[in-house]
Design a protein around this motif. Structure first.
Motif, PDB file in Angstrom:
ATOM      1  N   ARG A 130      54.523 -20.118 -18.995  1.00 19.47           N
ATOM      2  CA  ARG A 130      55.408 -20.015 -17.821  1.00 19.47           C
ATOM      3  C   ARG A 130      56.609 -19.123 -18.117  1.00 19.47           C
ATOM      4  N   SER A 131      57.102 -19.153 -19.349  1.00 12.46           N
ATOM      5  CA  SER A 131      58.228 -18.279 -19.703  1.00 12.46           C
ATOM      6  C   SER A 131      57.828 -16.811 -19.656  1.00 12.46           C
ATOM      7  N   LEU A 132      56.526 -16.543 -19.801  1.00 11.19           N
ATOM      8  CA  LEU A 132      56.011 -15.179 -19.750  1.00 11.19           C
ATOM      9  C   LEU A 132      55.551 -14.778 -18.352  1.00 11.19           C
ATOM     10  N   GLY A 133      55.700 -15.685 -17.391  1.00  9.01           N
ATOM     11  CA  GLY A 133      55.285 -15.388 -16.031  1.00  9.01           C
ATOM     12  C   GLY A 133      53.792 -15.420 -15.825  1.00  9.01           C
ATOM     13  N   VAL A 134      53.075 -16.169 -16.658  1.00 10.53           N
ATOM     14  CA  VAL A 134      51.611 -16.202 -16.608  1.00 10.53           C
ATOM     15  C   VAL A 134      51.140 -17.168 -15.534  1.00 10.53           C
ATOM     16  N   SER A 135      50.192 -16.729 -14.727  1.00 15.26           N
ATOM     17  CA  SER A 135      49.538 -17.590 -13.743  1.00 15.26           C
ATOM     18  C   SER A 135      48.026 -17.625 -13.913  1.00 15.26           C
ATOM     19  N   THR A 136      47.487 -16.709 -14.731  1.00 13.86           N
ATOM     20  CA  THR A 136      46.050 -16.645 -14.993  1.00 13.86           C
ATOM     21  C   THR A 136      45.826 -16.586 -16.490  1.00 13.86           C
ATOM     22  N   VAL A 137      44.954 -17.457 -16.987  1.00 14.45           N
ATOM     23  CA  VAL A 137      44.613 -17.426 -18.402  1.00 14.45           C
ATOM     24  C   VAL A 137      43.162 -16.998 -18.566  1.00 14.45           C
ATOM     25  N   VAL A 138      42.939 -16.193 -19.580  1.00 18.35           N
ATOM     26  CA  VAL A 138      41.613 -15.704 -19.935  1.00 18.35           C
ATOM     27  C   VAL A 138      41.237 -16.370 -21.248  1.00 18.35           C
ATOM     28  N   ALA A 139      40.132 -17.109 -21.251  1.00 19.05           N
ATOM     29  CA  ALA A 139      39.769 -17.928 -22.399  1.00 19.05           C
ATOM     30  C   ALA A 139      38.626 -17.316 -23.185  1.00 19.05           C
ATOM     31  N   ALA A 140      38.801 -17.296 -24.515  1.00 18.90           N
ATOM     32  CA  ALA A 140      37.765 -16.848 -25.428  1.00 18.90           C
ATOM     33  C   ALA A 140      37.806 -17.743 -26.656  1.00 18.90           C
ATOM     34  N   GLY A 141      36.699 -17.782 -27.401  1.00 23.93           N
ATOM     35  CA  GLY A 141      36.679 -18.543 -28.642  1.00 23.93           C
ATOM     36  C   GLY A 141      35.700 -19.693 -28.608  1.00 23.93           C
ATOM     37  N   VAL A 142      36.036 -20.758 -29.323  1.00 25.64           N
ATOM     38  CA  VAL A 142      35.120 -21.890 -29.470  1.00 25.64           C
ATOM     39  C   VAL A 142      35.858 -23.212 -29.227  1.00 25.64           C
ATOM     40  N   SER A 143      35.058 -24.182 -28.834  1.00 25.72           N
ATOM     41  CA  SER A 143      33.627 -24.071 -28.567  1.00 25.72           C
ATOM     42  C   SER A 143      33.340 -24.486 -27.127  1.00 25.72           C
ATOM     43  N   LEU A 144      32.157 -24.104 -26.659  1.00 26.77           N
ATOM     44  CA  LEU A 144      31.725 -24.552 -25.339  1.00 26.77           C
ATOM     45  C   LEU A 144      31.358 -26.025 -25.339  1.00 26.77           C
ATOM     46  N   ASN A 145      31.282 -26.638 -26.514  1.00 18.73           N
ATOM     47  CA  ASN A 145      31.045 -28.080 -26.584  1.00 18.73           C
ATOM     48  C   ASN A 145      32.287 -28.867 -26.190  1.00 18.73           C
ATOM     49  N   LEU A 146      33.461 -28.429 -26.658  1.00 21.92           N
ATOM     50  CA  LEU A 146      34.687 -29.207 -26.432  1.00 21.92           C
ATOM     51  C   LEU A 146      35.877 -28.344 -26.021  1.00 21.92           C
ATOM     52  N   GLY A 147      36.265 -27.413 -26.865  1.00 21.41           N
ATOM     53  CA  GLY A 147      37.541 -26.730 -26.689  1.00 21.41           C
ATOM     54  C   GLY A 147      37.662 -25.896 -25.443  1.00 21.41           C
ATOM     55  N   ILE A 148      36.636 -25.102 -25.121  1.00 30.04           N
ATOM     56  CA  ILE A 148      36.720 -24.218 -23.955  1.00 30.04           C
ATOM     57  C   ILE A 148      36.708 -25.021 -22.652  1.00 30.04           C
ATOM     58  N   PRO A 149      35.803 -26.007 -22.470  1.00 28.49           N
ATOM     59  CA  PRO A 149      35.907 -26.839 -21.253  1.00 28.49           C
ATOM     60  C   PRO A 149      37.246 -27.564 -21.164  1.00 28.49           C
ATOM     61  N   GLY A 150      37.745 -28.062 -22.302  1.00 27.10           N
ATOM     62  CA  GLY A 150      39.040 -28.738 -22.279  1.00 27.10           C
ATOM     63  C   GLY A 150      40.161 -27.809 -21.876  1.00 27.10           C
ATOM     64  N   LEU A 151      40.162 -26.601 -22.420  1.00 28.70           N
ATOM     65  CA  LEU A 151      41.164 -25.597 -22.047  1.00 28.70           C
ATOM     66  C   LEU A 151      41.103 -25.313 -20.554  1.00 28.70           C
ATOM     67  N   ALA A 152      39.887 -25.060 -20.048  1.00 27.49           N
ATOM     68  CA  ALA A 152      39.749 -24.702 -18.635  1.00 27.49           C
ATOM     69  C   ALA A 152      40.208 -25.843 -17.731  1.00 27.49           C
ATOM     70  N   LEU A 153      39.813 -27.063 -18.042  1.00 28.00           N
ATOM     71  CA  LEU A 153      40.178 -28.199 -17.189  1.00 28.00           C
ATOM     72  C   LEU A 153      41.680 -28.442 -17.214  1.00 28.00           C
ATOM     73  N   GLU A 154      42.285 -28.413 -18.390  1.00 27.81           N
ATOM     74  CA  GLU A 154      43.732 -28.605 -18.474  1.00 27.81           C
ATOM     75  C   GLU A 154      44.478 -27.498 -17.729  1.00 27.81           C
ATOM     76  N   ALA A 155      44.039 -26.262 -17.915  1.00 29.26           N
ATOM     77  CA  ALA A 155      44.717 -25.149 -17.264  1.00 29.26           C
ATOM     78  C   ALA A 155      44.644 -25.269 -15.746  1.00 29.26           C
ATOM     79  N   VAL A 156      43.467 -25.608 -15.217  1.00 27.09           N
ATOM     80  CA  VAL A 156      43.333 -25.792 -13.770  1.00 27.09           C
ATOM     81  C   VAL A 156      44.234 -26.923 -13.291  1.00 27.09           C
ATOM     82  N   ASN A 157      44.264 -28.016 -14.023  1.00 29.60           N
ATOM     83  CA  ASN A 157      45.113 -29.143 -13.627  1.00 29.60           C
ATOM     84  C   ASN A 157      46.589 -28.772 -13.613  1.00 29.60           C
ATOM     85  N   LEU A 158      46.979 -27.809 -14.452  1.00 22.51           N
ATOM     86  CA  LEU A 158      48.373 -27.366 -14.507  1.00 22.51           C
ATOM     87  C   LEU A 158      48.670 -26.250 -13.511  1.00 22.51           C
ATOM     88  N   GLY A 159      47.663 -25.826 -12.763  1.00 22.62           N
ATOM     89  CA  GLY A 159      47.890 -24.836 -11.715  1.00 22.62           C
ATOM     90  C   GLY A 159      47.548 -23.408 -12.069  1.00 22.62           C
TER      91      GLY A 159
END
Length: 202
Positions: A130-159
């Motif tokens: 938010r301090s950087l004025g970010v409204s869209t996050v681009v996700a890369a890395g690991v893993s599709l088992n846990l981390g990437i779905p968790g990142l996406a869900l948390e980010a959506v919940n935060l707007g």
């Protein structure tokens, strides 16, 4: 949005591309093999080069534990319980927690977490973005088992709006990773390739 050669409002979040996760010190050889099979590391490197050229912030979302485990919940998840049977697993200050060589540049940021599987809860990542004025996050890395779905869900919940880079993520086994991209990520985020994103940033 582009403004004066810059892409405004976007940041790239690189999830757990660390030596002890998918690098030379990994305890997860199957996940490392999946990254190698799909060319994830060189694809992320190209994505990050394009992001930096467009003045898009790059944030490495990393994980580590203190030797005394202070600040980490260690008994609330079977996977964590299993991992921490090794007292040396992903310790602060050890080479295992370093970002893979070639992926980190001097101007990049890092958001370190000491518990859980996703990068926002219990860290300053949201405030940093938010301090950087970010409204869209681009996700890369690991893993599709846990981390990437968790990142996406948390980010959506935060707007935030979320894009997951389909050729810059991995999970195991391959058919499960593809199913997550289709059936979970597809409900939460835009899906794009690294080349598509790089083209839109230049």
């Amino acid at each position: 949005m582009k403004w004066g050669g810059r892409v405004e409002g976007v940041a790239v979040l690189v999830m757990e591309m660390q030596r002890g996760v998918v690098g030379d010190l990994t305890k997860f050889p199957d996940l490392r093999a999946a990254c190698e099979r799909h060319g994830v590391v060189p694809t992320i490197a190209r994505l990050l080069a394009a992001a930096r050229a467009a003045a898009i912030p790059v944030v490495h979302c990393t994980a580590a534990f203190r030797a005394d485990r202070a600040g980490s919940h260690t008994a609330n998840c079977p996977f964590i319980v299993s991992l921490l049977k090794d007292p040396a697993h992903m310790l602060e200050g050890t080479p295992a927690v370093e970002v893979l060589p070639g992926l980190r540049a001097p101007g990049d940021l890092e958001s370190r977490r000491n518990h859980g599987f996703s990068p926002f809860t219990g860290t300053s990542l949201d405030m940093t973005l938010r301090s950087l004025g970010v409204s869209t996050v681009v996700a890369a890395g690991v893993s599709l088992n846990l981390g990437i779905p968790g990142l996406a869900l948390e980010a959506v919940n935060l707007g935030y709006r979320v894009t997951v880079v389909t050729d810059a993520v991995a999970g195991i086994p391959d058919d499960y990773a593809r199913a997550v991209l289709r059936n979970t990520i597809g409900l939460l985020a835009t899906r794009a390739t690294a080349a598509d994103l790089a083209g839109s940033w230049t």
